[in-house]
Design an enzyme around this catalytic site. Sequence first.
Site, short mmCIF file in Angstrom:
data_model
loop_
_atom_site.label_atom_id
_atom_site.label_comp_id
_atom_site.label_asym_id
_atom_site.label_seq_id
_atom_site.Cartn_x
_atom_site.Cartn_y
_atom_site.Cartn_z
N GLU D 60 0.80 -1.22 0.00
CA GLU D 60 0.00 0.00 0.00
C GLU D 60 0.82 1.27 0.00
O GLU D 60 0.44 2.27 -0.59
CB GLU D 60 -0.97 0.02 1.18
N HIS D 129 -11.64 -5.93 8.35
CA HIS D 129 -12.29 -5.68 7.06
C HIS D 129 -13.54 -4.84 7.29
O HIS D 129 -14.53 -4.97 6.59
CB HIS D 129 -12.65 -7.00 6.35
C1 LIG Z 1 -1.86 -4.92 3.95
C2 LIG Z 1 -2.88 -5.75 3.24
N1 LIG Z 1 -3.27 -5.43 2.01
C3 LIG Z 1 -4.19 -6.15 1.37
C4 LIG Z 1 -4.75 -7.25 1.95
C5 LIG Z 1 -5.83 -8.06 1.22
N2 LIG Z 1 -5.28 -9.37 0.89
C6 LIG Z 1 -5.49 -10.43 1.67
S1 LIG Z 1 -4.64 -11.78 1.18
C7 LIG Z 1 -4.02 -10.97 -0.14
C8 LIG Z 1 -3.10 -11.67 -1.07
C9 LIG Z 1 -1.96 -12.32 -0.37
O1 LIG Z 1 -1.13 -12.94 -1.28
P1 LIG Z 1 0.10 -13.79 -0.80
O2 LIG Z 1 0.94 -12.98 0.11
O3 LIG Z 1 0.79 -14.34 -1.98
O4 LIG Z 1 -0.53 -14.94 0.09
P2 LIG Z 1 -1.54 -16.07 -0.36
O5 LIG Z 1 -2.91 -15.58 -0.06
O6 LIG Z 1 -1.33 -16.32 -1.81
O7 LIG Z 1 -1.19 -17.25 0.47
C10 LIG Z 1 -4.47 -9.66 -0.17
C11 LIG Z 1 -4.13 -8.67 -1.22
C12 LIG Z 1 -4.34 -7.56 3.25
N3 LIG Z 1 -4.82 -8.61 3.91
N4 LIG Z 1 -3.39 -6.81 3.86
#
Ligand SMILES: Cc1ncc(C[n+]2csc(CCOP(=O)(O)OP(=O)(O)O)c2C)c(N)n1
Lengths: 356, 356, 328, 328
Positions: D60, D129
């Site tokens: 972000e 959320h």
């Molecule tokens: C700071 C933040 N930004 C956005 C989100 C929304 N969000 C939740 S999981 C995710 C993707 C995470 O991807 P990754 O780190 O590859 O983990 P995965 O879910 O693939 O295991 C996002 C964008 C969040 N939880 N925290």
Amino acid sequence: MAKNTTDKVRNGRATPTSRPSDSLTKDTLLEMYWKMLLSRRVDERAWMIHRQGKIVFHISAIGQEAIQVAAAYTIHLGVDYIVPYYRDLALVLCAGVTPEDFMISLYGKEGELSSLARQMPSHFGAKPFNIVSTSAPVATQVVHAAGMAFAIKYRIQNELQDPNDRTQPRLAVTSLGEGSTSQGEWHEAMNWAGVHQLPFICIVQNNHYAISVPVDKQMAVPNVADRAAAYGVEGIIVDGNDVLACYDVMHYAVQKAYRGDGPTLIEAKTYRMTPHSSDDDDRTYRERSEVDAWRDKDPLLRLANHLKAQGLLTDAVIEGYDKRARKIVDEAQRAAEERPYPPGESAIAPVYAEAN
Amino acid sequence: MAKNTTDKVRNGRATPTSRPSDSLTKDTLLEMYWKMLLSRRVDERAWMIHRQGKIVFHISAIGQEAIQVAAAYTIHLGVDYIVPYYRDLALVLCAGVTPEDFMISLYGKEGELSSLARQMPSHFGAKPFNIVSTSAPVATQVVHAAGMAFAIKYRIQNELQDPNDRTQPRLAVTSLGEGSTSQGEWHEAMNWAGVHQLPFICIVQNNHYAISVPVDKQMAVPNVADRAAAYGVEGIIVDGNDVLACYDVMHYAVQKAYRGDGPTLIEAKTYRMTPHSSDDDDRTYRERSEVDAWRDKDPLLRLANHLKAQGLLTDAVIEGYDKRARKIVDEAQRAAEERPYPPGESAIAPVYAEAN
Amino acid sequence: MAQMNLLEAIRQGMDEEMEHDPRVFITGEDVGPRGGVFRVTQGLFEKYGPTRIIDSPLAELSIVGVGIGAALADLRPICEIQFADFIHPAMNQIMNEAARMYYRSGGTWTVPMVIRAPYGGGVGGGLYHSQSVEAFFAHTPGLKVIIPSTPYDAKGLIKSAIRDPNPVLFFETKKGYRLIKGDVPEGEYTVPIGEARVAREGSDLTVYSYGMMAHYAMQAAERVSQTDGIEAEVVDLRTLLPLDTKTVLESFKKTGKALIVHEDNLTMGFGAEIAAILASDGFEYMDAPIQRLCAPDIPGVPFSHPMQDYFMLNPTKIADAIRDLAAY
Amino acid sequence: MAQMNLLEAIRQGMDEEMEHDPRVFITGEDVGPRGGVFRVTQGLFEKYGPTRIIDSPLAELSIVGVGIGAALADLRPICEIQFADFIHPAMNQIMNEAARMYYRSGGTWTVPMVIRAPYGGGVGGGLYHSQSVEAFFAHTPGLKVIIPSTPYDAKGLIKSAIRDPNPVLFFETKKGYRLIKGDVPEGEYTVPIGEARVAREGSDLTVYSYGMMAHYAMQAAERVSQTDGIEAEVVDLRTLLPLDTKTVLESFKKTGKALIVHEDNLTMGFGAEIAAILASDGFEYMDAPIQRLCAPDIPGVPFSHPMQDYFMLNPTKIADAIRDLAAY
Ligand SMILES: Cc1ncc(C[n+]2csc(CCOP(=O)(O)OP(=O)(O)O)c2C)c(N)n1
Ligand SMILES: Cc1ncc(C[n+]2csc(CCOP(=O)(O)OP(=O)(O)O)c2C)c(N)n1
Ligand SMILES: [Mg+2]
Ligand SMILES: [Mg+2]
């Protein structure tokens, strides 16, 4: 996909056989020397008037001028985006800021260039020269530089800009200290630059300390350039006190950016020859012997010796330069001192830009 | 000064000749299989009851169980610090959380283990097992893990803890997704781990997507492990769907941490076999053929095949396991469903801990 | 009793807590051999060494985040942010993590940590070495926010903060570090978190303030007492969160007139909350409009000294506001 | 006129601005092929392609920081933060950089950007959320803060925000994305930033609100009108910063009673500022204590639905508060 270039990290000069700096004319070399000297003299004067109690704060570029002047002589000044940090006095002096402008900022006088005297000195900025306004929180500017480089790529991709139009910005160059690379801001900026292979140059002026904290308490790697590979960004180490070596690597990085061949991190190994700022006392954390040892590597002296050895410079010329610099600095100081302070009420200025 | 270990990045197993996993007994191997299976069945049930409209949210570990179970079988469970992320269902089930606990969290029922049903499901946490409470902002937990590892080193250095006392935490292990390594939080945590050479293990579960964003839009390097070198941290790549390979690298990293030999980043290459969460529709961003191809590499199947080939497992035994799992999951679901919701007023609970 | 300045009182409080509890440590930028850029930790590195006084990387989010982790692991971190202006990178860790940990874990995981930062203007620091940031944290349940205005309170409150099982923000007026002096008892005492202090009794109106401005408010109150015979009660809030609404309201019941003074900008500064509480729970005692005397709504204290002076409050401006309100 | 929901109105506003100005682009997590996790950007990737709809890394602070840089370089970024709860990592960039750039550069560098984020509770999102974060930004001069409550305003305000030369925070009630429907004219119109809207005229008291709660406030006002004959005026603030104090005060002059409603927690929520303004500039019209009906001071909306329901405001709770205040 970007290339991983850890193994390409360069020591010193970019291309040992034919160096870009070889084709610098005598005039240009002397001009570069002059710029370094002028910055030094302005800077020394700032320390002096601080000791005299005439100003409340100064933060210095002394010892770090080489990479800054090299940057200025390789980019398209006034057109390319410059996103500096507080030590970039020599850079901004090359880019169009005058000694008088700087003096006015030290005194906080009316009409100050970067901020109308709202900001502390050395928080550089000058819209006419495409020098972005600097804040104090370190490393935030690196993200802006990535965004500006992104804007260049955006304009080219969306056909708002001809990639070969030299009247348009074709790269963003930013600098920061080695300590500031510990910030998450730096990580994220480098990552954007890598993912989008932006026309972006990040100059890390590694002067071995973040105020009092030595680099080995800051990071567990010997070189900041080693970190570039983590972003698919080429990392180059250069002797930051050798202006010609700096010119070579900057020239390489700039031409690469202009060609659309992506970002570069340049780590200029250097030394801050003064305390961190006028508020600092560096005797609490570094040995005098260390400071003295670096004095011998002073980039200004080094260039002088090099030019003298090449027969391009004489002591008489240096003396002339010094005299000229003294005059400029005297006049700048006088002009700044004679200038009024901004009225108190001028603090209350518009906070929002008007639509135009 | 930490060692730069880019060149040491390992593919697959830590020590090709003699592998730690070679000395796993049949019982342990079957137990590991059982844990993976149980996690899978709990997880599948969660999807099912979500489709039935009984719960509002589920986020899945399906496909990523191998590295999690490997982690559980190499650390000192209940003692070492676990700082998980939302996909670590298999890990926390090994660490002491029960299927019933998890079911209660899905339904948000009274007395829920991690948060008294204040948090969404899969925001794991269990003080009795030293599983730290999870939030949603990604990568924040990595910094906490660095801090907990720092606390271990602090206690040892300040003689508050005997380094060989196995009743005390001797490492902190954390995990996150590959996309989350783009966060500044991750950078800063890794840097602390490197500078202080902490007993810290960062497991990156690289499932190739951050919701819809593929890894090449996330970073310009092919492997997250390549980033470890930037911090003086050893980076290891492992086939995250091969539980024995995962065991080997985890064992290596854990023993290293216990010896005080510093941090490790383990990148487990894996795949999320489900949409990101029950709110997601992955058909908008990935080909079915890709999903299908990874189905063949399902870590659960793979371990089953391996154990069968070794004569340690039969289809009959698997069937028995499945039956047992179904019973456990049925009971867990029933218990969760029968349990009351917390009263509305219980939202208003103390916000501050009392001094004791 | 020793006379000391605010800075020395804070240092003494930390020193005593470090002596008494080996889990207490200090981290932050330049806190080690340098003794902090304001010298608040001076001498502690020499006394406790590099294992307890830890120069951090230049990275605020991890100074705080590592502190949170250490606190979760039962240490007692004191995290120094070099200037309050640089706390923003750590806001995610402070607001989303530290503040919410206890509640979100059903009261099982605690974060006993202190985050110290010098705040405020009037020292030639411009936009980025002058900020007041307390309002952001005062809006975040789960945090405690302390701003002492006297050396006595500073020592007593830093000790309470270190012992508190919750995350505590401790803001120190940098302008007052050496300027504000006072008596500080040797050795052990604490000042409770969550209690305002009636710094001066009065009947005509109440001035609510904290930190440097509380110090100025006292000067202003003395001045108008002498020049105009106006007796202003001065409430030094000391703790912003949790707020001592009882003391706030009791004083208002007595005076019926309120002047709220802070050097943070007006809109959504902490004065808004005080005003809102008075306008609801103190309605029947209101004898005049609730006044807020605050910094203007511009993005920071300007550097150049005439503008800085114009921006900053001082005893004269406060005295004028007191006179105006008394005359209402 | 087309009937559409809030989400569609925002999308249409962005779409029109992208058509009209090639400098406008969108970046954020999953805004591309995925169309955003709430589908606000759905279809825009197909229409404008990967050079103008850019899936960002999961980060972000750089979504915002790169946006600032792009804005400095004369583009018009729209930066999507996936949930308002995740804006904290970007606070340094928003507060120290975007907000201060214009003033600190003596009015030379501008940051024409929009930061969009869904906010608010009631959707089973738990602590992370469901957050309302507007108060932090409303305390930061240099920012504009918008929270629309109707599709008409949403489209008109997002267009104004994109054209504004300043950094604008644009918060969207995720609960209302599909729930709130209304008429939206085809094509060009804008709603000015900085003007509140009297959503309902009334003489007995004024309800001040914004976003989802303004929507509920309207329902509550209709209900008490029918059941109790109480005529509540409803002021939908729409823009929190800069605040339309004129409309705020005018309504209060008429009714003399104020109920401020927001789903953010009470202490230092935006209601404090409204109350403070009324308690000073509206003092002579005050007929009752200023009331704030807000979320409790706990660290977030709990997940489990009975607790969520208990936490969240709704038309019934607002109607009750209206009745109480009317009866004062
Ligand atoms: C700071 C933040 N930004 C956005 C989100 C929304 N969000 C939740 S999981 C995710 C993707 C995470 O991807 P990754 O780190 O590859 O983990 P995965 O879910 O693939 O295991 C996002 C964008 C969040 N939880 N925290
Ligand atoms: C976010 C932030 N934290 C702290 C500071 C205070 N500070 C100013 S300069 C500095 C050290 C910077 O070191 P380095 O990055 O190595 O640059 P150098 O000054 O050595 O050129 C610090 C800690 C700051 N300006 N910003
Ligand atoms: Mg440095
Ligand atoms: Mg992933």
